[in-house]
Design a protein around this motif. Structure first.
Motif, PDB file in Angstrom:
ATOM      1  N   PHE A   1      -2.910   1.473  -4.712  1.00 12.33           N
ATOM      2  CA  PHE A   1      -3.478   2.208  -3.581  1.00 12.33           C
ATOM      3  C   PHE A   1      -3.968   3.587  -4.037  1.00 12.33           C
ATOM      4  CE2 PHE A   1      -3.223   5.158  -0.020  1.00 12.33           C
ATOM      5  CZ  PHE A   1      -4.005   4.501   0.919  1.00 12.33           C
ATOM      6  N   LEU A   2      -3.156   4.245  -4.856  1.00 12.47           N
ATOM      7  CA  LEU A   2      -3.537   5.585  -5.324  1.00 12.47           C
ATOM      8  C   LEU A   2      -4.727   5.553  -6.276  1.00 12.47           C
ATOM      9  CD1 LEU A   2      -0.190   7.476  -5.774  1.00 12.47           C
ATOM     10  CD2 LEU A   2      -2.024   7.937  -4.144  1.00 12.47           C
TER      11      LEU A   2
ATOM     12  N   ASP B   1      -5.009  19.473  -5.362  1.00 11.89           N
ATOM     13  CA  ASP B   1      -4.411  18.389  -4.570  1.00 11.89           C
ATOM     14  C   ASP B   1      -3.148  17.889  -5.295  1.00 11.89           C
ATOM     15  OD1 ASP B   1      -3.802  15.791  -3.708  1.00 11.89           O
ATOM     16  OD2 ASP B   1      -5.862  15.358  -3.139  1.00 11.89           O
ATOM     17  N   ASP B   2      -1.979  18.183  -4.729  1.00  6.74           N
ATOM     18  CA  ASP B   2      -0.737  17.812  -5.428  1.00  6.74           C
ATOM     19  C   ASP B   2      -0.525  16.299  -5.510  1.00  6.74           C
ATOM     20  OD1 ASP B   2      -0.226  17.548  -2.750  1.00  6.74           O
ATOM     21  OD2 ASP B   2       1.599  18.772  -2.722  1.00  6.74           O
ATOM     22  N   LEU B   3      -1.072  15.572  -4.536  1.00  5.67           N
ATOM     23  CA  LEU B   3      -0.935  14.106  -4.597  1.00  5.67           C
ATOM     24  C   LEU B   3      -1.774  13.558  -5.761  1.00  5.67           C
ATOM     25  CD1 LEU B   3      -0.102  11.338  -3.535  1.00  5.67           C
ATOM     26  CD2 LEU B   3      -1.985  11.462  -1.874  1.00  5.67           C
ATOM     27  N   TRP B   4      -3.015  14.028  -5.831  1.00  7.69           N
ATOM     28  CA  TRP B   4      -3.899  13.568  -6.916  1.00  7.69           C
ATOM     29  C   TRP B   4      -3.289  13.930  -8.267  1.00  7.69           C
ATOM     30  CZ3 TRP B   4      -6.582  14.637 -11.264  1.00  7.69           C
ATOM     31  CH2 TRP B   4      -7.614  13.757 -11.623  1.00  7.69           C
ATOM     32  N   ASN B   5      -2.812  15.168  -8.381  1.00  2.00           N
ATOM     33  CA  ASN B   5      -2.230  15.610  -9.654  1.00  2.00           C
ATOM     34  C   ASN B   5      -1.010  14.761 -10.024  1.00  2.00           C
ATOM     35  OD1 ASN B   5      -4.133  17.596  -9.796  1.00  2.00           O
ATOM     36  ND2 ASN B   5      -2.826  19.205  -8.931  1.00  2.00           N
TER      37      ASN B   5
ATOM     38  N   MET C   1      -7.381   3.982  -5.861  1.00  2.00           N
ATOM     39  CA  MET C   1      -8.610   4.096  -5.045  1.00  2.00           C
ATOM     40  C   MET C   1      -8.828   5.551  -4.649  1.00  2.00           C
ATOM     41  SD  MET C   1      -8.379   0.769  -2.588  1.00  2.00           S
ATOM     42  CE  MET C   1      -6.703   0.514  -2.163  1.00  2.00           C
ATOM     43  N   TYR C   2      -7.755   6.179  -4.157  1.00  2.00           N
ATOM     44  CA  TYR C   2      -7.821   7.579  -3.736  1.00  2.00           C
ATOM     45  C   TYR C   2      -8.218   8.459  -4.920  1.00  2.00           C
ATOM     46  CZ  TYR C   2      -6.093  12.103  -2.041  1.00  2.00           C
ATOM     47  OH  TYR C   2      -5.985  13.420  -1.669  1.00  2.00           O
ATOM     48  N   TRP C   3      -7.583   8.219  -6.037  1.00  2.00           N
ATOM     49  CA  TRP C   3      -7.802   8.987  -7.276  1.00  2.00           C
ATOM     50  C   TRP C   3      -9.285   8.949  -7.682  1.00  2.00           C
ATOM     51  CZ3 TRP C   3      -9.251   6.818 -12.072  1.00  2.00           C
ATOM     52  CH2 TRP C   3      -9.039   7.587 -13.211  1.00  2.00           C
ATOM     53  N   ALA C   4      -9.867   7.749  -7.716  1.00  2.00           N
ATOM     54  CA  ALA C   4     -11.267   7.628  -8.167  1.00  2.00           C
ATOM     55  C   ALA C   4     -12.224   8.251  -7.139  1.00  2.00           C
ATOM     56  CB  ALA C   4     -11.604   6.164  -8.408  1.00  2.00           C
ATOM     57  N   LYS C   5     -11.903   8.095  -5.866  1.00  2.00           N
ATOM     58  CA  LYS C   5     -12.798   8.656  -4.832  1.00  2.00           C
ATOM     59  C   LYS C   5     -12.802  10.184  -4.884  1.00  2.00           C
ATOM     60  CE  LYS C   5     -13.029   4.747  -1.708  1.00  2.00           C
ATOM     61  NZ  LYS C   5     -14.500   4.635  -1.687  1.00  2.00           N
ATOM     62  N   LYS C   6     -11.665  10.756  -5.195  1.00  2.00           N
ATOM     63  CA  LYS C   6     -11.613  12.221  -5.297  1.00  2.00           C
ATOM     64  C   LYS C   6     -12.422  12.680  -6.513  1.00  2.00           C
ATOM     65  CE  LYS C   6      -9.829  12.900  -1.703  1.00  2.00           C
ATOM     66  NZ  LYS C   6     -10.437  13.697  -0.646  1.00  2.00           N
ATOM     67  N   ILE C   7     -12.453  11.890  -7.556  1.00  2.00           N
ATOM     68  CA  ILE C   7     -13.259  12.274  -8.727  1.00  2.00           C
ATOM     69  C   ILE C   7     -14.739  12.342  -8.313  1.00  2.00           C
ATOM     70  CG2 ILE C   7     -13.954  11.648 -11.085  1.00  2.00           C
ATOM     71  CD1 ILE C   7     -11.188  10.483 -11.522  1.00  2.00           C
ATOM     72  N   LEU C   8     -15.164  11.409  -7.459  1.00  2.00           N
ATOM     73  CA  LEU C   8     -16.539  11.481  -6.948  1.00  2.00           C
ATOM     74  C   LEU C   8     -16.758  12.789  -6.176  1.00  2.00           C
ATOM     75  CD1 LEU C   8     -19.346  10.331  -6.248  1.00  2.00           C
ATOM     76  CD2 LEU C   8     -18.289   9.055  -4.371  1.00  2.00           C
ATOM     77  N   GLU C   9     -15.773  13.133  -5.352  1.00  2.00           N
ATOM     78  CA  GLU C   9     -15.897  14.324  -4.504  1.00  2.00           C
ATOM     79  C   GLU C   9     -15.960  15.621  -5.338  1.00  2.00           C
ATOM     80  OE1 GLU C   9     -13.129  14.028  -1.241  1.00  2.00           O
ATOM     81  OE2 GLU C   9     -13.194  16.182  -0.916  1.00  2.00           O
TER      82      GLU C   9
ATOM     83  N   ASN D   1       0.815  -1.219   0.000  1.00  2.00           N
ATOM     84  CA  ASN D   1       0.000   0.000   0.000  1.00  2.00           C
ATOM     85  C   ASN D   1       0.846   1.266   0.000  1.00  2.00           C
ATOM     86  OD1 ASN D   1      -2.467  -1.207  -0.163  1.00  2.00           O
ATOM     87  ND2 ASN D   1      -2.679  -1.471   2.055  1.00  2.00           N
ATOM     88  N   ASP D   2       2.131   1.115  -0.254  1.00  2.00           N
ATOM     89  CA  ASP D   2       3.014   2.278  -0.258  1.00  2.00           C
ATOM     90  C   ASP D   2       3.452   2.595  -1.698  1.00  2.00           C
ATOM     91  OD1 ASP D   2       5.036   4.104  -0.147  1.00  2.00           O
ATOM     92  OD2 ASP D   2       6.122   3.131   1.494  1.00  2.00           O
ATOM     93  N   PRO D   3       2.889   3.648  -2.290  1.00  2.00           N
ATOM     94  CA  PRO D   3       3.227   3.958  -3.692  1.00  2.00           C
ATOM     95  C   PRO D   3       4.675   4.390  -3.895  1.00  2.00           C
ATOM     96  CG  PRO D   3       1.200   5.074  -3.017  1.00  2.00           C
ATOM     97  CD  PRO D   3       1.826   4.523  -1.772  1.00  2.00           C
ATOM     98  N   THR D   4       5.406   4.680  -2.825  1.00  2.00           N
ATOM     99  CA  THR D   4       6.819   5.047  -3.017  1.00  2.00           C
ATOM    100  C   THR D   4       7.727   3.819  -2.956  1.00  2.00           C
ATOM    101  OG1 THR D   4       7.225   5.435  -0.665  1.00  2.00           O
ATOM    102  CG2 THR D   4       6.456   7.321  -1.953  1.00  2.00           C
ATOM    103  N   ALA D   5       7.157   2.684  -2.539  1.00  2.00           N
ATOM    104  CA  ALA D   5       7.976   1.456  -2.456  1.00  2.00           C
ATOM    105  C   ALA D   5       7.787   0.670  -3.751  1.00  2.00           C
ATOM    106  CB  ALA D   5       7.525   0.613  -1.269  1.00  2.00           C
ATOM    107  N   ASP D   6       8.797  -0.038  -4.154  1.00  2.00           N
ATOM    108  CA  ASP D   6       8.712  -0.833  -5.374  1.00  2.00           C
ATOM    109  C   ASP D   6       8.385  -2.263  -4.954  1.00  2.00           C
ATOM    110  OD1 ASP D   6       8.895  -1.523  -7.991  1.00  2.00           O
ATOM    111  OD2 ASP D   6      11.084  -1.590  -8.058  1.00  2.00           O
ATOM    112  N   ALA D   7       7.108  -2.505  -4.637  1.00  2.00           N
ATOM    113  CA  ALA D   7       6.771  -3.801  -4.046  1.00  2.00           C
ATOM    114  C   ALA D   7       5.747  -4.587  -4.859  1.00  2.00           C
ATOM    115  CB  ALA D   7       6.222  -3.587  -2.632  1.00  2.00           C
ATOM    116  N   LEU D   8       5.095  -3.949  -5.818  1.00  2.00           N
ATOM    117  CA  LEU D   8       4.041  -4.646  -6.563  1.00  2.00           C
ATOM    118  C   LEU D   8       4.631  -5.421  -7.741  1.00  2.00           C
ATOM    119  CD1 LEU D   8       1.204  -1.958  -6.687  1.00  2.00           C
ATOM    120  CD2 LEU D   8       1.718  -3.637  -4.919  1.00  2.00           C
TER     121      LEU D   8
END
Ligand SMILES: Cc1cc2nc3c(=O)[nH]c(=O)nc-3n(C[C@H](O)[C@H](O)[C@H](O)COP(=O)(O)OP(=O)(O)OC[C@H]3O[C@@H](n4cnc5c(N)ncnc54)[C@H](O)[C@@H]3O)c2cc1C
Length: 549
Positions: free
Chosen positions: A457-458, A438-442, A460-468, A337-344
């Protein structure tokens, strides 16, 4: 259990035996009786023994040291499993007969054709394996066909180049196995029946996709084929065939998990190899595909360019899998769940275009279960359970990409908050150009546009912000799907529709504390991301700015 050293010795010995057997062609069998010249239907429905997992797949951490050895290891796995598909107890439940006719014309000069669509690979492909099995049984030629449409929904040149790069490799691999490969330019409903008639094809095998358009193609082709030519479908994408896993739309991962996991003993088997095809004239009279003409025929969006990080095709996919297993898998459980880690794994583009089989990925990852149990299990949960849940949703819910497909509670709660003020409320253009406050979303959106991917992980955040930030939930879903499908290399996938429907419409989720706009749909915010990972590091990497509201 083999030790590491004896594992290689043993697999080498078995491999040599198999290679000799292969060189000798398919094993001699009893003269063909009426029964043995079987039809797809009786074949598909026969009561075969369970395909057991090969012994070699139980071996713990494999002993390959580099990518070339990894490829050899994969070949050995197949050869150790069976000399060819005829000698393998094929799971007939993977197959369903779609036509009324189930009789293969034994005198057909063209033999069996595999109409490749979702699963663009040669090896580890149950549909091609089944087609070869049928062709072996009837001693008929075998060929592979792909129908290339010049435009496919909003797919761009980014997607076409990736898909066609994989198909170029398919052509080469088919040629090496004496299996003619044909690229037919145009829709399958026109081109495939023409091909079947002109080549005197006796049976068509197709692969399976749960989405609207490919299902329509299969239905239309079924109607357009000569009545005497059977059409059979093989689920070559899911580990547990969709129709075996469940016969209805499942509520959530918890309701399908056991249905899938309880059948893995039966279906998560090793693959036998697709081998050189001994019947027919092979590739002698088949021209190489004119790929330049194929590219020239495309009418898709040419603006969204290719990406550099992903090499299309089976070998590129294997390289990705090899690097994941040897370097990143160990971190998958803790850091996914860490977008800065290379784990996926980063495998989704190849999985989407079928350049690699999810079953192969699961088999290879499982070999590391002794070292990284939690990670191997977590990967199989994603790559098997979650992925197959997405196919289940899209197959059983015709509204898989609209709010009509939501559960009653989710639709009602979004509807009750329809009039809540959106502040800010962005246009599609502002979203597409990463112009939010939102600099993270951008940054996530910039990554999507530039690289054709976004961390899970992002997403999910990205799509939820589009709803908002959009005027209605309908528009939010439309924008999320549009942007995802336009830019993401793995777009137009059941996982994508379900990902957007989960984020915006609570699909496979439950109700949470009620709040503005979202109602009871789960909410995510910037501060929550800060608690999970180093947001600044991610923003620095992609350079998203804060734009005034
Ligand atoms: C808004 C949104 C949009 C998405 N769009 C897509 C899409 O277009 N195409 C796509 O393949 N996936 C999509 N996903 C699901 C998931 O985010 C991706 O599969 C994952 O990010 C792919 O990266 P990976 O291969 O490194 O995944 P890993 O974490 O390494 O997982 C391995 C494989 O498991 C499967 N998987 C992982 N997470 C999920 C999940 N949540 N649901 C279903 N299967 C999963 C994928 O096939 C993936 O390749 C979306 C999710 C969301 C929330």
């Amino acid at each position: 259990m083999f030790t590491k050293a004896s594992y290689w010795r043993e697999s080498f010995k078995i491999a040599m035996k198999r290679t000799k057997a292969q060189k000798a062609g398919p094993s001699k069998k009893a003269p063909k009786s009426e029964e043995s010249r079987s039809k797809p239907k009786s074949d598909a429905e026969s009561n075969d023994e369970e395909a057991s997992t090969s012994k070699t797949s139980l071996v713990s951490k494999p002993d390959y040291q580099n990518f070339e050895q990894f490829l050899t290891h994969l070949e050995h796995q197949r050869i150790c499993t069976a000399a060819n598909i005829q000698e393998f107890p094929f799971k007939k439940k993977r197959v369903r007969v779609l036509s009324k006719s189930d009789d293969v014309k034994e005198s057909s000069l063209g033999g069996v054709v595999y109409w490749m669509s979702r699963d663009g690979r040669v090896q580890d492909n149950w549909a091609l394996l089944f087609a070869q099995r049928l062709a072996f049984k009837l001693e008929l030629p075998l060929s592979v066909v792909f129908c290339l449409v010049p435009k496919f929904l909003n797919a761009t040149i980014r997607h076409y180049k990736f898909m066609m790069g994989g198909l170029q490799e398919v052509e080469q691999q088919c040629r090496a196995l004496d299996i003619p490969f044909h690229l037919l330019m145009g829709p399958a409903v026109e081109k495939l029946p023409e091909f079947v008639k002109s080549k005197d094809i006796g049976a068509v095998v197709c692969d399976f996709a749960p989405l609207r358009l490919p299902r329509q193609w299969v239905e239309d082709v079924g109607k357009a084929l000569p009545k005497s030519v059977p059409l059979v479908q093989v689920d070559a994408h899911n580990v547990v065939p969709l129709w075996v896993a469940s016969d209805k739309q499942e509520y959530a991962a918890r309701t399908i998990r056991n249905k899938i996991n309880s059948k893995l003993g039966e279906f998560l088997s090793e693959f036998p190899p697709v081998v050189r095809h001994p019947y027919g004239t092979g590739c002698k009279n088949v021209n190489v595909v004119d790929w330049s003409a194929a590219y020239a025929s495309l009418q898709c969006d040419m603006e969204v360019g290719e990406v550099q990080w992903a090499t299309p095709g089976y070998k590129g996919a294997c390289q990705q899998l090899y690097e994941f297993c040897s370097r990143r898998l160990r971190h998958f459980n803790d850091k996914r769940n860490d977008p800065t880690a290379d784990a996926l794994s980063g495998l989704s583009p190849w999985l989407h275009f079928g350049h690699i089989s999810a079953q192969r990925c699961a088999l290879e990852v499982q070999r590391f279960r002794g070292q990284h149990k939690a990670s191997a299990d977590a990967f199989c949960e994603e790559a098997i359970v979650r992925r197959e849940l997405a196919d289940n949703f899209c197959f059983y819910n015709e509204h898989y990409d609209s709010l009509k497909g939501l559960s009653t509670w989710a639709y009602q709660t979004l509807d009750a908050h329809r009039k809540d003020k959106r502040d800010p409320c962005y246009s599609l253009e502002e979203l597409e150009k990463s112009l939010t406050y939102d600099d993270l979303w951008n940054s996530a959106q910039l990554q999507l546009v530039r690289e054709g991917k976004m961390h899970g992980f992002l997403r999910m955040y990205w799509a939820k912000k589009i709803l908002e930030w959009t005027a209605t939930p309908e528009r939010a879903l439309e924008y999320a799907i549009l942007l995802n499908d336009k830019y993401s290399l793995d777009g137009r996938d059941p996982n994508g529709y379900v990902g957007c429907m989960w984020s915006i419409g609570g699909v496979h989720d439950m109700g949470w504390k009620e709040r503005a706009i979202f109602g009871k749909v789960r909410y995510m915010n910037y501060q929550g991301c800060r608690r999970k990972f180093d947001v600044n590091a991610f923003v620095m990497r992609y350079g998203g700015k804060v734009h005034k509201k």
